[in-house]
Scaffold this motif. Structure first.
Motif, PDB file in Angstrom:
ATOM      1  N   LYS A 108       0.855  -1.181   0.000  1.00 34.90           N
ATOM      2  CA  LYS A 108       0.000   0.000   0.000  1.00 34.90           C
ATOM      3  C   LYS A 108       0.895   1.237   0.000  1.00 34.90           C
ATOM      4  CE  LYS A 108      -3.711  -2.377   2.441  1.00 34.90           C
ATOM      5  NZ  LYS A 108      -3.061  -3.694   2.351  1.00 34.90           N
ATOM      6  N   TYR A 109       0.604   2.178  -0.883  1.00 33.11           N
ATOM      7  CA  TYR A 109       1.435   3.362  -1.038  1.00 33.11           C
ATOM      8  C   TYR A 109       0.586   4.630  -0.939  1.00 33.11           C
ATOM      9  CZ  TYR A 109       4.946   0.143  -2.919  1.00 33.11           C
ATOM     10  OH  TYR A 109       5.821  -0.889  -3.088  1.00 33.11           O
ATOM     11  N   ARG A 110       1.273   5.692  -0.517  1.00 32.80           N
ATOM     12  CA  ARG A 110       0.699   7.035  -0.613  1.00 32.80           C
ATOM     13  C   ARG A 110       1.423   7.746  -1.739  1.00 32.80           C
ATOM     14  NH1 ARG A 110       2.400  11.758   1.967  1.00 32.80           N
ATOM     15  NH2 ARG A 110       3.634  10.483   3.416  1.00 32.80           N
ATOM     16  N   VAL A 111       0.696   8.058  -2.808  1.00 26.67           N
ATOM     17  CA  VAL A 111       1.287   8.720  -3.967  1.00 26.67           C
ATOM     18  C   VAL A 111       1.103  10.229  -3.798  1.00 26.67           C
ATOM     19  CG1 VAL A 111       1.304   8.927  -6.471  1.00 26.67           C
ATOM     20  CG2 VAL A 111       0.709   6.744  -5.417  1.00 26.67           C
ATOM     21  N   SER A 112       2.211  10.938  -3.715  1.00 29.65           N
ATOM     22  CA  SER A 112       2.187  12.388  -3.582  1.00 29.65           C
ATOM     23  C   SER A 112       2.633  13.001  -4.913  1.00 29.65           C
ATOM     24  CB  SER A 112       3.109  12.843  -2.450  1.00 29.65           C
ATOM     25  OG  SER A 112       3.145  14.259  -2.361  1.00 29.65           O
ATOM     26  N   MET A 113       1.775  13.830  -5.492  1.00 30.55           N
ATOM     27  CA  MET A 113       2.073  14.465  -6.778  1.00 30.55           C
ATOM     28  C   MET A 113       2.035  15.984  -6.626  1.00 30.55           C
ATOM     29  SD  MET A 113      -0.135  12.017  -9.340  1.00 30.55           S
ATOM     30  CE  MET A 113      -1.570  12.001  -8.261  1.00 30.55           C
ATOM     31  N   LYS A 114       3.010  16.640  -7.227  1.00 30.21           N
ATOM     32  CA  LYS A 114       3.098  18.102  -7.173  1.00 30.21           C
ATOM     33  C   LYS A 114       3.366  18.640  -8.576  1.00 30.21           C
ATOM     34  CE  LYS A 114       4.841  18.262  -2.429  1.00 30.21           C
ATOM     35  NZ  LYS A 114       5.929  18.756  -1.536  1.00 30.21           N
ATOM     36  N   ARG A 115       2.684  19.718  -8.896  1.00 30.57           N
ATOM     37  CA  ARG A 115       2.920  20.388 -10.185  1.00 30.57           C
ATOM     38  C   ARG A 115       4.177  21.242 -10.095  1.00 30.57           C
ATOM     39  NH1 ARG A 115      -0.998  20.430 -14.102  1.00 30.57           N
ATOM     40  NH2 ARG A 115      -3.066  19.637 -13.494  1.00 30.57           N
ATOM     41  N   ALA A 138       5.854  15.995 -10.346  1.00 33.26           N
ATOM     42  CA  ALA A 138       6.841  15.289  -9.537  1.00 33.26           C
ATOM     43  C   ALA A 138       6.080  14.279  -8.688  1.00 33.26           C
ATOM     44  CB  ALA A 138       7.612  16.262  -8.646  1.00 33.26           C
ATOM     45  N   VAL A 139       6.407  13.009  -8.843  1.00 32.89           N
ATOM     46  CA  VAL A 139       5.644  11.928  -8.216  1.00 32.89           C
ATOM     47  C   VAL A 139       6.521  11.219  -7.182  1.00 32.89           C
ATOM     48  CG1 VAL A 139       4.271   9.857  -8.611  1.00 32.89           C
ATOM     49  CG2 VAL A 139       4.398  11.630 -10.384  1.00 32.89           C
ATOM     50  N   TYR A 140       6.013  11.102  -5.965  1.00 31.20           N
ATOM     51  CA  TYR A 140       6.727  10.415  -4.891  1.00 31.20           C
ATOM     52  C   TYR A 140       5.865   9.251  -4.394  1.00 31.20           C
ATOM     53  CZ  TYR A 140       9.070  14.983  -4.763  1.00 31.20           C
ATOM     54  OH  TYR A 140       9.719  16.142  -5.100  1.00 31.20           O
ATOM     55  N   LEU A 141       6.493   8.124  -4.107  1.00 29.77           N
ATOM     56  CA  LEU A 141       5.797   6.960  -3.554  1.00 29.77           C
ATOM     57  C   LEU A 141       6.274   6.726  -2.122  1.00 29.77           C
ATOM     58  CD1 LEU A 141       5.721   4.210  -6.344  1.00 29.77           C
ATOM     59  CD2 LEU A 141       3.914   5.766  -5.651  1.00 29.77           C
ATOM     60  N   TYR A 142       5.340   6.714  -1.196  1.00 32.43           N
ATOM     61  CA  TYR A 142       5.659   6.433   0.203  1.00 32.43           C
ATOM     62  C   TYR A 142       5.020   5.096   0.576  1.00 32.43           C
ATOM     63  CZ  TYR A 142       6.875  11.394   0.319  1.00 32.43           C
ATOM     64  OH  TYR A 142       7.426  12.625   0.061  1.00 32.43           O
ATOM     65  N   ASP A 143       5.840   4.126   0.933  1.00 31.62           N
ATOM     66  CA  ASP A 143       5.344   2.794   1.290  1.00 31.62           C
ATOM     67  C   ASP A 143       4.723   2.859   2.687  1.00 31.62           C
ATOM     68  OD1 ASP A 143       4.820   0.162   1.759  1.00 31.62           O
ATOM     69  OD2 ASP A 143       6.744  -0.568   1.020  1.00 31.62           O
ATOM     70  N   GLU A 144       3.410   2.640   2.762  1.00 27.64           N
ATOM     71  CA  GLU A 144       2.694   2.694   4.038  1.00 27.64           C
ATOM     72  C   GLU A 144       2.179   1.322   4.456  1.00 27.64           C
ATOM     73  OE1 GLU A 144      -0.335   5.668   3.334  1.00 27.64           O
ATOM     74  OE2 GLU A 144       0.949   7.205   4.241  1.00 27.64           O
TER      75      GLU A 144
END
Length: 279
Positions: A108-115, A138-144
């Motif tokens: 399960k991931y939290r996908v954080s996207m920023k313009r 800019a896309v970041y994946l945080y493993d939760e």
């Protein structure tokens, strides 16, 4: 003094021009090296990171992102293809940033996207006047996964309070011969205890026709799945009683403390009895 001042100014000016040229040369030499180093740092960053266009098409990803998607060639794919929780509509409505919780594989991931607004390199375009600003994601994946498992474990261990009332205990008891009444009571107790013990719970008899049950939240879904089979099972108790036994169940969960769950169970029981019992 005037001659000395002129000589000093000439020397200072010569050193300034010479030093400025060397500094500019060092900056020009440093820029490509810095750009290469920056790319290597991003590529080796342990946090999964990728760059995508505003439509979600992945333009570049680092090695950690590749390890998550398990496909090096997926750089030409889209975020909407990799993660079903990210839709084209959500990307269109996205303003400056957006976070989406997704499930990929068994994690399960939290996908954080920023313009991010960028300007093409002047050297690449050749005509600065024709440069136009472009936006990328800019896309970041945080493993939760581990965090989610800990939260779920805490939730599963929470106490659930249950009240079990026999709707027509006195009437059913009166219809049985006196010598069999203790047997009827024992059978009822056995069935209720067996039902709650199956979910590692405990039962306390409050009155002759009232029981308090306590078990962990993780087993509540099991009871919901079989639609509280004890409701039908108790009706099979027949040892000469003319009236069929029925019971009602009230479940309390979600409160901040045990007393709150017990109050919720009583409220649920009042609702069940108000609707005629046997539910």
């Amino acid at each position: 003094m005037l001659v000395f001042t002129v000589i000093y100014a000439a020397c200072a000016g010569t050193l300034y021009m010479y030093g400025k040229k060397r500094a500019l040369g060092s900056l020009v030499s440093f820029a490509p090296a810095y750009s290469w180093s920056q790319k290597q740092l991003l590529a080796s960053l342990e946090l999964p990171y990728a760059v995508a266009d505003t439509d979600g098409k992945i333009l570049w990803m680092n090695r950690a992102f590749e390890a998550v998607t398990k496909e090096e060639k997926s750089a030409g794919k889209s975020l909407t293809m990799l993660f079903k929780e990210i839709t084209v509509e959500s990307l269109e409505k996205m303003e400056n940033a957006m976070e989406v919780h997704v499930i990929y594989g068994e994690s399960k991931y939290r996908v954080s996207m920023k313009r991010v607004t960028i300007r093409p390199d002047e050297l690449a375009s050749g005509i600065p006047e024709k440069q136009t600003e472009q936006q990328i994601l800019a896309v970041y994946l945080y493993d939760e996964t581990e965090l989610y498992n800990y939260k779920q474990a805490i939730t599963d261990q929470k106490m659930v309070a249950g009240l079990i009332y026999l709707d027509n205990y006195d009437e059913a008891l009166e219809s049985v011969e006196e010598v069999r009444r203790s047997l009827l009571t024992a059978l009822i107790d056995r069935k209720i205890n067996k039902y709650i013990s199956a979910v590692n719970g405990i039962v306390k008899k409050l009155e002759k026709d009232k029981y308090l049950a306590v078990f962990r939240y993780k087993y509540l879904e099991k009871l919901l799945a079989d639609k509280f089979s004890i409701l039908e099972d108790i009706k099979s108790v027949k040892i000469g009683n003319e009236m069929t036994l029925t019971l009602s169940i009230g479940i309390g969960t979600g409160a901040d403390n045990y007393a709150g769950n017990y109050d919720l169970a009583k409220a649920a029981m009042d609702l069940a009895l108000g609707r005629g019992g046997d539910q």
